[in-house]
Design a protein around this motif. Structure first.
Motif, PDB file in Angstrom:
ATOM      1  N   ALA A 163       0.836  -1.202   0.000  1.00  0.00           N
ATOM      2  CA  ALA A 163       0.000   0.000   0.000  1.00  0.00           C
ATOM      3  C   ALA A 163       0.869   1.249   0.000  1.00  0.00           C
ATOM      4  O   ALA A 163       0.573   2.233  -0.701  1.00  0.00           O
ATOM      5  N   ALA A 164       1.962   1.220   0.769  1.00  0.00           N
ATOM      6  CA  ALA A 164       2.844   2.387   0.835  1.00  0.00           C
ATOM      7  C   ALA A 164       3.563   2.630  -0.483  1.00  0.00           C
ATOM      8  O   ALA A 164       3.636   3.767  -0.972  1.00  0.00           O
ATOM      9  N   VAL A 165       4.084   1.568  -1.094  1.00  0.00           N
ATOM     10  CA  VAL A 165       4.860   1.765  -2.314  1.00  0.00           C
ATOM     11  C   VAL A 165       3.947   2.107  -3.494  1.00  0.00           C
ATOM     12  O   VAL A 165       4.337   2.870  -4.399  1.00  0.00           O
ATOM     13  N   LEU A 166       2.714   1.604  -3.505  1.00  0.00           N
ATOM     14  CA  LEU A 166       1.784   1.976  -4.573  1.00  0.00           C
ATOM     15  C   LEU A 166       1.340   3.430  -4.446  1.00  0.00           C
ATOM     16  O   LEU A 166       1.064   4.098  -5.443  1.00  0.00           O
ATOM     17  N   ALA A 167       1.289   3.909  -3.202  1.00  0.00           N
ATOM     18  CA  ALA A 167       0.871   5.295  -2.981  1.00  0.00           C
ATOM     19  C   ALA A 167       2.018   6.281  -3.174  1.00  0.00           C
ATOM     20  O   ALA A 167       1.830   7.361  -3.758  1.00  0.00           O
ATOM     21  N   ASP A 168       3.232   5.916  -2.697  1.00  0.00           N
ATOM     22  CA  ASP A 168       4.332   6.883  -2.640  1.00  0.00           C
ATOM     23  C   ASP A 168       5.514   6.556  -3.545  1.00  0.00           C
ATOM     24  O   ASP A 168       6.475   7.326  -3.599  1.00  0.00           O
ATOM     25  N   GLY A 169       5.486   5.407  -4.203  1.00  0.00           N
ATOM     26  CA  GLY A 169       6.557   5.070  -5.120  1.00  0.00           C
ATOM     27  C   GLY A 169       7.777   4.485  -4.430  1.00  0.00           C
ATOM     28  O   GLY A 169       7.754   4.159  -3.235  1.00  0.00           O
ATOM     29  N   PRO A 170       8.887   4.355  -5.167  1.00  0.00           N
ATOM     30  CA  PRO A 170      10.086   3.689  -4.660  1.00  0.00           C
ATOM     31  C   PRO A 170      10.634   4.267  -3.362  1.00  0.00           C
ATOM     32  O   PRO A 170      11.230   3.550  -2.558  1.00  0.00           O
ATOM     33  N   GLN A 171      10.437   5.582  -3.143  1.00  0.00           N
ATOM     34  CA  GLN A 171      10.998   6.180  -1.926  1.00  0.00           C
ATOM     35  C   GLN A 171      10.392   5.587  -0.659  1.00  0.00           C
ATOM     36  O   GLN A 171      10.982   5.666   0.422  1.00  0.00           O
ATOM     37  N   ALA A 172       9.199   4.990  -0.773  1.00  0.00           N
ATOM     38  CA  ALA A 172       8.566   4.385   0.403  1.00  0.00           C
ATOM     39  C   ALA A 172       9.399   3.237   0.953  1.00  0.00           C
ATOM     40  O   ALA A 172       9.358   2.947   2.149  1.00  0.00           O
ATOM     41  N   LEU A 173      10.174   2.582   0.075  1.00  0.00           N
ATOM     42  CA  LEU A 173      10.971   1.435   0.517  1.00  0.00           C
ATOM     43  C   LEU A 173      12.172   1.857   1.347  1.00  0.00           C
ATOM     44  O   LEU A 173      12.658   1.079   2.181  1.00  0.00           O
ATOM     45  N   ARG A 174      12.643   3.066   1.151  1.00  0.00           N
ATOM     46  CA  ARG A 174      13.844   3.505   1.851  1.00  0.00           C
ATOM     47  C   ARG A 174      13.612   3.668   3.347  1.00  0.00           C
ATOM     48  O   ARG A 174      14.566   3.598   4.129  1.00  0.00           O
ATOM     49  N   GLY A 175      12.356   3.879   3.740  1.00  0.00           N
ATOM     50  CA  GLY A 175      12.083   4.058   5.163  1.00  0.00           C
ATOM     51  C   GLY A 175      11.812   2.764   5.903  1.00  0.00           C
ATOM     52  O   GLY A 175      11.570   2.774   7.111  1.00  0.00           O
ATOM     53  N   VAL A 176      11.861   1.635   5.176  1.00  0.00           N
ATOM     54  CA  VAL A 176      11.567   0.346   5.815  1.00  0.00           C
ATOM     55  C   VAL A 176      12.850  -0.269   6.342  1.00  0.00           C
ATOM     56  O   VAL A 176      13.792  -0.507   5.591  1.00  0.00           O
ATOM     57  N   THR A 177      12.897  -0.526   7.630  1.00  0.00           N
ATOM     58  CA  THR A 177      14.073  -1.148   8.236  1.00  0.00           C
ATOM     59  C   THR A 177      13.633  -2.061   9.366  1.00  0.00           C
ATOM     60  O   THR A 177      12.498  -1.963   9.857  1.00  0.00           O
ATOM     61  N   LEU A 178      14.505  -2.954   9.774  1.00  0.00           N
ATOM     62  CA  LEU A 178      14.204  -3.856  10.882  1.00  0.00           C
ATOM     63  C   LEU A 178      14.226  -3.076  12.182  1.00  0.00           C
ATOM     64  O   LEU A 178      15.195  -2.370  12.484  1.00  0.00           O
ATOM     65  N   ARG A 179      13.142  -3.195  12.957  1.00  0.00           N
ATOM     66  CA  ARG A 179      13.028  -2.453  14.205  1.00  0.00           C
ATOM     67  C   ARG A 179      12.717  -3.405  15.353  1.00  0.00           C
ATOM     68  O   ARG A 179      11.885  -4.308  15.207  1.00  0.00           O
ATOM     69  N   VAL A 180      13.357  -3.181  16.472  1.00  0.00           N
ATOM     70  CA  VAL A 180      13.027  -3.955  17.667  1.00  0.00           C
ATOM     71  C   VAL A 180      11.588  -3.614  18.054  1.00  0.00           C
ATOM     72  O   VAL A 180      11.212  -2.452  18.131  1.00  0.00           O
ATOM     73  N   GLY A 181      10.796  -4.650  18.272  1.00  0.00           N
ATOM     74  CA  GLY A 181       9.389  -4.453  18.577  1.00  0.00           C
ATOM     75  C   GLY A 181       8.480  -4.663  17.389  1.00  0.00           C
ATOM     76  O   GLY A 181       7.266  -4.769  17.540  1.00  0.00           O
ATOM     77  N   GLN A 182       9.060  -4.736  16.180  1.00  0.00           N
ATOM     78  CA  GLN A 182       8.296  -5.023  14.962  1.00  0.00           C
ATOM     79  C   GLN A 182       8.738  -6.394  14.456  1.00  0.00           C
ATOM     80  O   GLN A 182       9.835  -6.545  13.944  1.00  0.00           O
ATOM     81  N   PRO A 183       7.915  -7.436  14.609  1.00  0.00           N
ATOM     82  CA  PRO A 183       8.361  -8.783  14.226  1.00  0.00           C
ATOM     83  C   PRO A 183       8.632  -8.897  12.743  1.00  0.00           C
ATOM     84  O   PRO A 183       8.011  -8.232  11.922  1.00  0.00           O
TER      85      PRO A 183
END
Length: 510
Positions: A163-183
């Motif tokens: 949903a994020a990448v379809l709405a905002d394009g490739p830049q949406a992927l740059r904010g995705v990272t592994l976070r403690v607390g997010q399985p």
């Protein structure tokens, strides 16, 4: 977006075998979906409901409702109705859920009704599952599939990332990272036929115990500890022993991957079913803890402090794990730097693991990274294959690609009085040719057909492979097959030569 469009694409995807065509169909649909609905559309075409299984049985789903003449139902309408069904609890809930379902079905056209029945029963199997759906999203958004796959791996949710990448394009992927607390979706193992075969494929590797327990991912950030299952459900409160151990470790911030098992008085692991009951939502945790304490064993680390370790090789991740987790809380492990010279040692480690009541071993290439959410070729599990000859007692009509074919088999073993005790169901392992053959044969044996399940004379024998047995109050024998799949039909074998319940119970894993 109209549900009719989703149902149409689902059907077209089911009718094509070409992966490129499936991807193109999905890409077109995803690109046309409004931004606020894209996640729902992707979830539905992946065979998932955001609310999980809503608790509607086939008897309710099978009730006839006159279809609508024209499509007006939207995916948001469906989401609202399913949320209401899932939230309905307490006295009279069955009737209330049935009423909501009837109203929903009454607004659906015939093709939409068929799709909804498949979706609500978890039977969407048209080949548009995660791998192909991900490729469809990548094509619709104009991003490399590898980049999208990694983002989904880190976030844990294809619909959310899509949903994020379809709405905002490739830049949406740059904010995705592994976070403690997010399985994060766990890495899975492929299968090898033997230890020797795995060593030949992997080269330098680690041979680790394969425990038959509950896969857990443990996140700690200071005093905050979260425990997640392999399906990313949080179960922290149900496993206080795991949280306590995590808080006792010297690190303040980490993500660990491991397994939780229980041990009997003699030190051997208890059956999986007993451990599974420990995480039930209605279990009295303190009482269960006294009667069946559990023990976590860890085999990997994904985050240590502020460092994400996913891309490090196994040997370096294990060193980081050993620096944090004491040996008694790590799975048993043998490093095999020279497979040729250490082959016998690896075989003996595997044999000893089985003697102690565990499932087998997982063999991991020492130079491999952590491919979360994928069943990669760098982790290979080796465990004994159990087989049984069982009798088909009934079969269920299939859905999606299997519409018109008898698919899900009800399997039984012979009892002392000449009847048959059901041990479970499976639709796995069946090729298209096998499905066609068994449909013809079972229709010849049919004694009753209610439109969903065909009951048959107990004459057809099938050879079943399975991973083990678990206790079950559902079936009269008290056990059920785990991960059963069909190897072959045995029309040459009479039902009187099928395995007995006594034989099955004697094969129960320790």
């Amino acid at each position: 977006m109209l549900l009719a469009e989703v149902a149409r694409v689902s059907q077209e995807v089911a009718e094509t075998s070409a992966r490129s065509r499936k991807t193109a169909l999905l890409a077109g649909l995803f690109a046309a979906a409004p931004a606020q609905e894209a996640g729902l559309v992707i979830a539905y075409l992946s065979g998932r409901l955001p609310q999980g299984r809503p608790g509607i049985g086939w008897r309710t789903l099978g009730q006839e409702t006159a279809p609508a003449a024209e499509p007006t139902l939207t995916v948001l309408d469906v989401d609202t109705a399913v949320a209401e069904i899932a939230a309905t609890r307490g006295a009279g809930s069955v009737e209330r859920r049935g009423g909501v379902l009837a109203a929903l079905m009454g607004r659906a056209t015939a093709p939409e009704q068929a799709f909804l029945r498949s979706l609500l029963s978890g039977e969407v199997r048209q080949g548009a599952l995660d791998a192909v759906a991900l490729e469809g999203v990548a094509a619709a958004a104009g991003v490399p599939a590898a980049d999208l796959r990694r983002a989904v791996m880190l976030d844990g949710s294809l619909p959310r990332v899509a949903a994020a990448v379809l709405a905002d394009g490739p830049q949406a992927l740059r904010g995705v990272t592994l976070r403690v607390g997010q399985p994060v979706q766990p890495m899975l193992a492929g299968t090898a036929g033997s230890v020797a075969a795995a060593l030949d494929v992997l080269g330098p590797c680690a041979v680790e115990e394969k425990l038959d327990g509950i896969r857990v991912q443990v996140h700690r950030d200071g005093d905050d500890v979260r425990v997640y299952t392999r399906s990313l459900d949080e179960i922290t409160g149900r496993l206080p022993e795991v949280a306590e151990l995590a808080r006792s470790l010297p690190g303040e911030r980490f993500i660990l991957d491991g397994e939780v098992i229980g041990r009997a008085a003699d030190g051997r692991p208890v059956p999986f079913q007993e451990i599974a009951s420990r995480v039930g939502s209605r279990v009295d945790v303190e009482a269960a803890r006294r009667t069946l304490p559990v023990v976590p064993y860890f085999f990997d680390i994904l985050v240590a402090g502020d460092e994400v370790l996913l891309d490090l090789p196994v040997r370096e991740r294990y060193a980081a794990l050993a620096a944090l987790v004491p040996e008694h809380a790590r799975v048993g492990r043998l490093a095999v730097e020279d497979p040729g010279a250490q082959a016998a040692e690896a075989e003996e480690f595997s044999a000893e693991t089985l003697r102690r009541g565990h499932e087998g071993v997982v063999i991991k290439a020492l130079d491999s990274s952590y491919a979360a959410g994928r069943r990669g070729k760098h982790w290979l599990k080796v465990k004994p294959v159990h087989t049984l000859d069982l009798v088909v007692l009934a079969a269920e009509w299939g859905h999606g690609r299997r519409t018109g074919l008898l698919s899900n088999l009800h399997l039984g073993a012979r009892t002392a009085d000449g009847t048959y005790a059901m041990l479970g169901k499976t639709f796995k392992g069946l090729t298209d040719e096998m499905l066609r053959w068994q449909t013809r044969r079972l229709r010849e044996l049919a004694v009753e057909d209610d439109g969903f399940t065909v009951r048959v004379r107990p004459e057809l024998v099938v050879e079943i492979a399975y991973d083990g047995l678990q206790r079950s109050s559902r079936y009269s024998a008290g056990v059920a097959l785990r991960f059963a799949r069909v190897l072959r039909h045995r029309p040459d074998k009479p039902a009187t030569e099928a395995d007995t319940v006594t034989t099955v119970l004697a094969m129960r894993t320790p």
